[in-house]
Design a protein around this motif. Structure first.
Motif, PDB file in Angstrom:
ATOM      1  N   GLN A  62     -19.576  21.724 -30.855  1.00 36.75           N
ATOM      2  CA  GLN A  62     -21.145  21.639 -31.427  1.00 36.75           C
ATOM      3  C   GLN A  62     -20.751  20.229 -32.393  1.00 36.75           C
ATOM      4  OE1 GLN A  62     -23.421  24.468 -34.034  1.00 36.75           O
ATOM      5  NE2 GLN A  62     -21.455  25.599 -33.747  1.00 36.75           N
ATOM      6  N   PRO A  63     -22.141  20.213 -32.333  1.00 36.08           N
ATOM      7  CA  PRO A  63     -22.259  19.166 -33.539  1.00 36.08           C
ATOM      8  C   PRO A  63     -21.585  19.410 -34.918  1.00 36.08           C
ATOM      9  CG  PRO A  63     -24.128  18.672 -32.560  1.00 36.08           C
ATOM     10  CD  PRO A  63     -23.151  19.893 -32.502  1.00 36.08           C
ATOM     11  N   ARG A  64     -22.356  21.109 -35.578  1.00 39.35           N
ATOM     12  CA  ARG A  64     -21.536  21.332 -36.670  1.00 39.35           C
ATOM     13  C   ARG A  64     -19.724  21.434 -36.770  1.00 39.35           C
ATOM     14  NH1 ARG A  64     -26.625  24.741 -39.229  1.00 39.35           N
ATOM     15  NH2 ARG A  64     -27.183  23.508 -40.197  1.00 39.35           N
ATOM     16  N   THR A  65     -19.363  21.476 -35.646  1.00 35.97           N
ATOM     17  CA  THR A  65     -17.745  21.540 -35.682  1.00 35.97           C
ATOM     18  C   THR A  65     -17.115  20.001 -36.018  1.00 35.97           C
ATOM     19  OG1 THR A  65     -18.248  22.965 -33.757  1.00 35.97           O
ATOM     20  CG2 THR A  65     -15.791  22.070 -34.633  1.00 35.97           C
ATOM     21  N   ILE A  66     -17.384  19.189 -35.402  1.00 35.29           N
ATOM     22  CA  ILE A  66     -16.982  17.931 -36.840  1.00 35.29           C
ATOM     23  C   ILE A  66     -17.295  18.033 -38.158  1.00 35.29           C
ATOM     24  CG2 ILE A  66     -17.398  15.528 -36.038  1.00 35.29           C
ATOM     25  CD1 ILE A  66     -18.331  15.672 -33.615  1.00 35.29           C
ATOM     26  N   ALA A  67     -18.597  18.600 -38.617  1.00 35.66           N
ATOM     27  CA  ALA A  67     -19.590  18.540 -39.587  1.00 35.66           C
ATOM     28  C   ALA A  67     -17.893  19.406 -40.860  1.00 35.66           C
ATOM     29  CB  ALA A  67     -19.891  19.041 -40.249  1.00 35.66           C
ATOM     30  N   ALA A  68     -17.312  20.657 -40.067  1.00 34.28           N
ATOM     31  CA  ALA A  68     -16.807  21.076 -40.468  1.00 34.28           C
ATOM     32  C   ALA A  68     -15.390  20.545 -41.182  1.00 34.28           C
ATOM     33  CB  ALA A  68     -16.469  22.089 -39.988  1.00 34.28           C
ATOM     34  N   PHE A  69     -14.459  19.850 -39.591  1.00 35.15           N
ATOM     35  CA  PHE A  69     -13.765  19.170 -39.814  1.00 35.15           C
ATOM     36  C   PHE A  69     -13.702  18.165 -41.015  1.00 35.15           C
ATOM     37  CE2 PHE A  69     -13.414  18.395 -34.621  1.00 35.15           C
ATOM     38  CZ  PHE A  69     -12.970  20.659 -34.649  1.00 35.15           C
ATOM     39  N   PHE A  70     -14.656  17.705 -41.421  1.00 32.84           N
ATOM     40  CA  PHE A  70     -15.211  16.537 -42.501  1.00 32.84           C
ATOM     41  C   PHE A  70     -14.593  17.407 -43.838  1.00 32.84           C
ATOM     42  CE2 PHE A  70     -16.562  13.464 -39.545  1.00 32.84           C
ATOM     43  CZ  PHE A  70     -16.827  12.386 -39.618  1.00 32.84           C
ATOM     44  N   GLY A  71     -15.097  18.821 -43.450  1.00 33.74           N
ATOM     45  CA  GLY A  71     -16.109  19.521 -44.926  1.00 33.74           C
ATOM     46  C   GLY A  71     -14.254  19.187 -45.237  1.00 33.74           C
ATOM     47  N   ALA A  72     -13.098  19.888 -44.294  1.00 31.73           N
ATOM     48  CA  ALA A  72     -11.370  20.261 -44.786  1.00 31.73           C
ATOM     49  C   ALA A  72     -11.287  19.464 -45.776  1.00 31.73           C
ATOM     50  CB  ALA A  72     -11.106  20.721 -43.288  1.00 31.73           C
ATOM     51  N   ILE A  73     -10.694  18.202 -45.281  1.00 32.96           N
ATOM     52  CA  ILE A  73     -10.981  17.053 -45.234  1.00 32.96           C
ATOM     53  C   ILE A  73     -11.298  16.485 -47.512  1.00 32.96           C
ATOM     54  CG2 ILE A  73     -10.745  14.581 -45.572  1.00 32.96           C
ATOM     55  CD1 ILE A  73     -10.569  14.258 -42.772  1.00 32.96           C
ATOM     56  N   TYR A  74     -12.773  16.502 -46.986  1.00 29.93           N
ATOM     57  CA  TYR A  74     -13.099  16.519 -48.480  1.00 29.93           C
ATOM     58  C   TYR A  74     -12.523  17.677 -49.299  1.00 29.93           C
ATOM     59  CZ  TYR A  74     -16.957  13.403 -47.543  1.00 29.93           C
ATOM     60  OH  TYR A  74     -17.994  12.157 -47.846  1.00 29.93           O
ATOM     61  N   GLY A  75     -12.296  18.566 -48.903  1.00 31.27           N
ATOM     62  CA  GLY A  75     -11.331  19.601 -49.916  1.00 31.27           C
ATOM     63  C   GLY A  75     -10.446  19.519 -50.059  1.00 31.27           C
ATOM     64  N   GLY A  76      -9.387  18.288 -48.884  1.00 31.37           N
ATOM     65  CA  GLY A  76      -8.451  17.754 -49.440  1.00 31.37           C
ATOM     66  C   GLY A  76      -7.426  18.331 -48.108  1.00 31.37           C
ATOM     67  N   ASN A  77      -7.969  18.987 -47.530  1.00 35.41           N
ATOM     68  CA  ASN A  77      -6.878  19.281 -46.828  1.00 35.41           C
ATOM     69  C   ASN A  77      -7.256  18.537 -45.671  1.00 35.41           C
ATOM     70  OD1 ASN A  77      -7.172  22.448 -48.239  1.00 35.41           O
ATOM     71  ND2 ASN A  77      -8.997  22.499 -48.269  1.00 35.41           N
ATOM     72  N   PHE A  78      -6.464  20.014 -44.797  1.00 30.97           N
ATOM     73  CA  PHE A  78      -6.677  19.260 -43.227  1.00 30.97           C
ATOM     74  C   PHE A  78      -6.753  20.346 -41.694  1.00 30.97           C
ATOM     75  CE2 PHE A  78      -2.073  20.716 -44.465  1.00 30.97           C
ATOM     76  CZ  PHE A  78      -1.529  21.530 -43.896  1.00 30.97           C
ATOM     77  N   TYR A  79      -7.148  19.891 -41.246  1.00 28.69           N
ATOM     78  CA  TYR A  79      -8.544  21.545 -40.057  1.00 28.69           C
ATOM     79  C   TYR A  79      -7.469  21.155 -39.013  1.00 28.69           C
ATOM     80  CZ  TYR A  79     -10.127  16.862 -37.793  1.00 28.69           C
ATOM     81  OH  TYR A  79     -10.296  15.748 -37.033  1.00 28.69           O
ATOM     82  N   VAL A  80      -7.212  22.158 -38.834  1.00 32.81           N
ATOM     83  CA  VAL A  80      -7.034  22.739 -37.195  1.00 32.81           C
ATOM     84  C   VAL A  80      -7.978  23.334 -36.388  1.00 32.81           C
ATOM     85  CG1 VAL A  80      -4.705  24.135 -36.031  1.00 32.81           C
ATOM     86  CG2 VAL A  80      -4.948  23.250 -38.453  1.00 32.81           C
ATOM     87  N   PRO A  81      -8.001  22.521 -35.282  1.00 35.79           N
ATOM     88  CA  PRO A  81      -9.241  23.275 -34.727  1.00 35.79           C
ATOM     89  C   PRO A  81      -8.578  23.824 -33.422  1.00 35.79           C
ATOM     90  CG  PRO A  81      -8.812  20.354 -33.676  1.00 35.79           C
ATOM     91  CD  PRO A  81      -7.502  20.982 -34.696  1.00 35.79           C
TER      92      PRO A  81
END
Length: 199
Positions: A62-81
Motif C-alpha cells: 500500500q502507499p503507506r508501506t513506502i512512507a515506512a521505508f522513508f521513515g526507517a531512513i529518516y531514523g538513520g536506519n535501513f529498511y527490510v521489506p
C-alpha cells in the motif's frame, strides 16, 4: 550532488506538497503526507534509540508501506521489506538472520508479526505516525550520514533456497534513479503503474 535518497523527497515536497505521490485502489498519499509521516516514524525510532539497524517493514502492499521505508531512513536506519505472502518458514529464517529491533506493521499483519520469534518490538504504523517530529535529532542524523550508508536489504532465495540479503546503499539507488530518469525523460506529470513490490 545528492548523498541521501531523502533529498529527492525533500526537494519534491517543497515544489509539489499537495501532489499525489503514491496511490492504490483504497487510498493515496501526497508528497507532504509522505514527508510528515516518514519524519514522525524516524522520530519514533530515534526515541527508541534504534539507529543504524535493519527495520523490517512488514505491511500489506500500500502507499503507506513506502512512507515506512522513508521513515526507517529518516531514523538513520535501513529498511527490510517483507511480504506477508512469503512462506512462513522463509520469513522465520529472515527474522532469525536479522533479529530486528523494530518491525513496522499494519493491522493486517500485526498478529502474524507477533507470532515470530525475535527480541525486538512490533510497532503499528497507525500509532507511530502520530509521534511529534524531532527536527534537531533528524538533522543530526542526516549530518552524520554518508552516501555509502545502507538504504535497504532485499532477501533473495539464492540457488540453495536459503534467503540471502542483498544490501543497497544510497549512492547505488541515487545513481539508478538519475540514470533511469535520463532514459525515461519522466517529469512531474508522469504517472508510473507498478504491479510488483516497489522496494
Amino acid at each position: 550532488m545528492q548523498k541521501n535518497i531523502l533529498e529527492y523527497l525533500e526537494s519534491t515536497v517543497k515544489r509539489l506538497p499537495d501532489k499525489l505521490a503514491y496511490a492504490d485502489e483504497q487510498m493515496g498519499l501526497t508528497f507532504s503526507d509522505v514527508y510528515r509521516e516518514a519524519r514522525s516514524i524516524g522520530s519514533f525510532l530515534i526515541g527508541k534509540e534504534i539507529y543504524r539497524e535493519p527495520v523490517v517493514v512488514f505491511m500489506k502492499k500500500q502507499p503507506r508501506t513506502i512512507a515506512a521505508f522513508f521513515g526507517a531512513i529518516y531514523g538513520g536506519n535501513f529498511y527490510v521489506p517483507l511480504d506477508e505472502e512469503m512462506p512462513r518458514f522463509r520469513i522465520e529464517m529472515i527474522f532469525n538472520k536479522l533479529n530486528p529491533k523494530a518491525v513496522i506493521c499494519d493491522k493486517s499483519t500485526e498478529q502474524l508479526v507477533k507470532s515470530f520469534a525475535f527480541s525486538g518490538e512490533a510497532y503499528l504504523y497507525d500509532d507511530i505516525i502520530n509521534t511529534p517530529i524531532e527536527e534537531e535529532k533528524l538533522w543530526s542524523i542526516r549530518d552524520r550520514a554518508i552516501d555509502t550508508d545502507p538504504i535497504y536489504i532485499v532477501f533473495t532465495s539464492g540457488s540453495t533456497g536459503i534467503p540471502k540479503g542483498v544490501v543497497a546503499c544510497h549512492r547505488s539507488v541515487i545513481d539508478y534513479v538519475d540514470n533511469l530518469m535520463d532514459i525515461l525523460k519522466a517529469n512531474e506529470d508522469t504517472v508510473f503503474g507498478n504491479q510488483t513490490p516497489f522496494y
